[in-house]
Design a protein around this motif. Structure first.
Motif, short mmCIF file in Angstrom:
data_model
loop_
_atom_site.label_atom_id
_atom_site.label_comp_id
_atom_site.label_asym_id
_atom_site.label_seq_id
_atom_site.Cartn_x
_atom_site.Cartn_y
_atom_site.Cartn_z
N TYR A 1 0.83 -1.20 0.00
CA TYR A 1 0.00 0.00 0.00
C TYR A 1 0.87 1.26 0.00
N GLY A 2 1.95 1.21 0.79
CA GLY A 2 2.79 2.40 0.94
C GLY A 2 3.80 2.61 -0.16
N LEU A 3 4.29 1.52 -0.79
CA LEU A 3 5.42 1.66 -1.71
C LEU A 3 5.17 1.18 -3.13
N MET A 4 4.19 0.32 -3.36
CA MET A 4 4.14 -0.34 -4.67
C MET A 4 2.80 -0.24 -5.39
N GLU A 5 1.72 -0.48 -4.70
CA GLU A 5 0.45 -0.76 -5.37
C GLU A 5 -0.20 0.52 -5.91
N ASP A 6 0.01 0.74 -7.20
CA ASP A 6 -0.46 1.95 -7.87
C ASP A 6 -1.39 1.57 -9.02
N LEU A 7 -2.66 1.90 -8.89
CA LEU A 7 -3.62 1.60 -9.96
C LEU A 7 -3.38 2.45 -11.20
N HIS A 8 -2.73 3.59 -11.04
CA HIS A 8 -2.47 4.54 -12.13
C HIS A 8 -3.77 4.85 -12.87
N LEU A 9 -4.63 5.55 -12.15
CA LEU A 9 -5.94 5.91 -12.67
C LEU A 9 -5.84 7.15 -13.54
N VAL A 10 -6.21 7.04 -14.81
CA VAL A 10 -6.14 8.16 -15.75
C VAL A 10 -7.53 8.37 -16.35
N GLN A 11 -8.16 9.49 -16.00
CA GLN A 11 -9.50 9.83 -16.49
C GLN A 11 -10.46 8.65 -16.31
N GLY A 12 -10.40 8.05 -15.10
CA GLY A 12 -11.31 6.96 -14.78
C GLY A 12 -10.90 5.61 -15.28
N GLU A 13 -9.81 5.52 -16.02
CA GLU A 13 -9.35 4.23 -16.55
C GLU A 13 -8.14 3.73 -15.75
N ILE A 14 -8.22 2.47 -15.30
CA ILE A 14 -7.10 1.86 -14.58
C ILE A 14 -6.06 1.39 -15.58
N LYS A 15 -4.90 2.02 -15.55
CA LYS A 15 -3.83 1.66 -16.49
C LYS A 15 -3.03 0.45 -16.01
N HIS A 16 -2.83 0.36 -14.70
CA HIS A 16 -2.11 -0.80 -14.16
C HIS A 16 -3.14 -1.89 -13.84
N ASN A 17 -3.59 -2.58 -14.87
CA ASN A 17 -4.70 -3.52 -14.73
C ASN A 17 -4.26 -4.98 -14.79
N ARG A 18 -2.98 -5.22 -14.60
CA ARG A 18 -2.47 -6.59 -14.54
C ARG A 18 -1.25 -6.62 -13.63
N PHE A 19 -0.89 -7.80 -13.16
CA PHE A 19 0.20 -7.89 -12.19
C PHE A 19 1.57 -7.63 -12.82
N ALA A 20 1.62 -7.48 -14.13
CA ALA A 20 2.89 -7.09 -14.77
C ALA A 20 3.25 -5.65 -14.44
N ASN A 21 2.22 -4.82 -14.20
CA ASN A 21 2.51 -3.42 -13.87
C ASN A 21 1.89 -2.98 -12.55
N TYR A 22 0.96 -3.77 -12.00
CA TYR A 22 0.46 -3.49 -10.65
C TYR A 22 1.26 -4.38 -9.69
N LEU A 23 2.23 -3.77 -9.04
CA LEU A 23 3.18 -4.54 -8.24
C LEU A 23 2.65 -4.78 -6.83
N ILE A 24 2.88 -5.98 -6.33
CA ILE A 24 2.56 -6.32 -4.95
C ILE A 24 3.80 -6.93 -4.30
N PRO A 25 3.92 -6.84 -2.99
CA PRO A 25 5.12 -7.38 -2.33
C PRO A 25 5.20 -8.90 -2.47
N THR A 26 6.41 -9.40 -2.51
CA THR A 26 6.67 -10.83 -2.44
C THR A 26 7.43 -11.12 -1.15
N ALA A 27 7.74 -12.39 -0.95
CA ALA A 27 8.49 -12.76 0.25
C ALA A 27 9.84 -12.07 0.28
N LEU A 28 10.41 -11.78 -0.89
CA LEU A 28 11.72 -11.13 -0.95
C LEU A 28 11.66 -9.67 -0.50
N ASP A 29 10.47 -9.09 -0.50
CA ASP A 29 10.32 -7.69 -0.06
C ASP A 29 10.08 -7.58 1.44
#
Length: 335
Positions: A231-259
């Motif tokens: 929530y604090g460092l990675m997860e960005d929906l990148h909302l542009v004029q109502g459209e979610i640009k980061h709509n897949r896990f390739a660009n919507y980043l979430i923490p892994t065990a390594l983080d």
């Protein structure tokens, strides 16, 4: 250059629906003439450990092991309503409902045992290992199955959380009960050349009322920290004029065990008198202070305060360039 900083944040959280909204959980407990116990409740398991906790509570009341309890939930044909798996309420609300129902079943067993053992009262009777016995003379005992007739013993109990609406004019009231408290401390490392923030260490002190299952609590803290970190460092929906640009896990980043950093967990027990065996719910509170603690640590590291999340590397670098351009960096990058 990598800069280190430390930050803290604390939160208090009122569990349950709150503000006078009806907050009810109902449970049924049944015992057949083979001494088998079933608990029916509509508490949904979403990974928070409700099935484990509710089984533990029933087993504790009835002097049984968890394997002796059959929990039936998430079945609208057999299970009474226990409200939603939300607002960190299931341990407190549904735990209380299961405890009340199990205690009602236990009292019936004690009354029947008193008559079966030809005792003047039920005082001093206790349960263990599917038996009712007299604590002063343990050899005087009777098995559960001998206390149940052809018809199973069935009991039902409800628990209603205490909550009152807030006065709209004065703001006074008791909108939630109980409250739980949480504090996080984190240490971060900020790379001023790449903008990458790494959380290298963390500590959580969480008020739990009473820890019914410490391992589940630690699991909740781990999960809450991971969610807060994202929530604090990675997860960005990148909302542009109502459209979610980061709509897949390739660009919507979430923490892994390594983080995940080394995380010290401190379970603070101060039993809540209205909770089941003193327990409170902590599902959501363990996430809330994480992002504020990280932002405070970033400020401590590079002297720049961020007010929007997530604090991505791009935002870090942009803020550093702006500070340098304005000539206001002072000793922020020299310390």
């Amino acid at each position: 250059m990598k800069k280190r900083g430390k930050g803290m944040a604390a939160a208090f959280y009122g569990t349950g629906y709150g503000n006078g909204f009806p907050d009810v959980s109902t449970a049924k407990v049944q015992m057949n003439n083979r001494g088998q116990v079933s608990v029916c409740i509509g508490a949904t398991e979403v990974g928070q450990g409700a099935k484990t906790i509710l089984t533990q509570i029933a087993a504790e009341v009835l002097g049984l092991e968890m394997k002796d309890i059959r929990l039936l939930c998430e079945d609208t044909d057999t299970s009474p309503d226990a409200g939603t798996a939300a607002a960190s309420r299931q341990t407190y609300n549904s735990g209380n409902a299961v405890k009340k129902a199990a205690e009602a079943l236990k009292n019936i067993l004690l009354e029947r045992a008193q008559k079966h053992l030809e005792l003047p009262s039920a005082h001093g009777l206790a349960v263990e290992d599917r038996q009712v016995y007299l604590k002063a003379y343990p050899k005087k005992r009777v098995h559960f199955r001998e206390l149940v007739g052809e018809e199973p013993i069935r009991v039902e109990a409800s628990f209603v959380a205490q909550t009152t609406p807030v006065d709209e004019e004065t703001g006074a009231g008791a909108p939630y009960w109980p409250y739980t408290f949480c504090c996080y401390g984190v240490e971060v490392e900020v790379d001023t050349e790449t903008g990458i923030v790494e959380v290298v260490r963390g500590v959580c002190a969480q008020d739990v009322g009473r820890a019914i299952n410490p391992e589940l609590i630690e699991g909740q803290i781990d999960g809450g920290f991971a969610m807060g970190l994202g929530y604090g460092l990675m997860e960005d929906l990148h909302l542009v004029q109502g459209e979610i640009k980061h709509n897949r896990f390739a660009n919507y980043l979430i923490p892994t065990a390594l983080d995940m950093p080394e995380l010290e967990k401190m379970i603070i027990e101060d039993p809540e008198s209205t909770g089941p065996f003193g327990a409170k719910g902590i599902g959501e509170p363990v996430m809330i202070p994480v992002a504020p603690a990280i932002l405070n640590a970033i400020y401590d590291a590079i002297g720049i305060r961020f007010y929007e999340i997530p604090v991505t590397p791009e935002k870090i670098l942009a803020a550093i360039r702006k500070r340098k351009k304005e000539g206001n960096c002072g000793n922020d990058f020299e310390r």
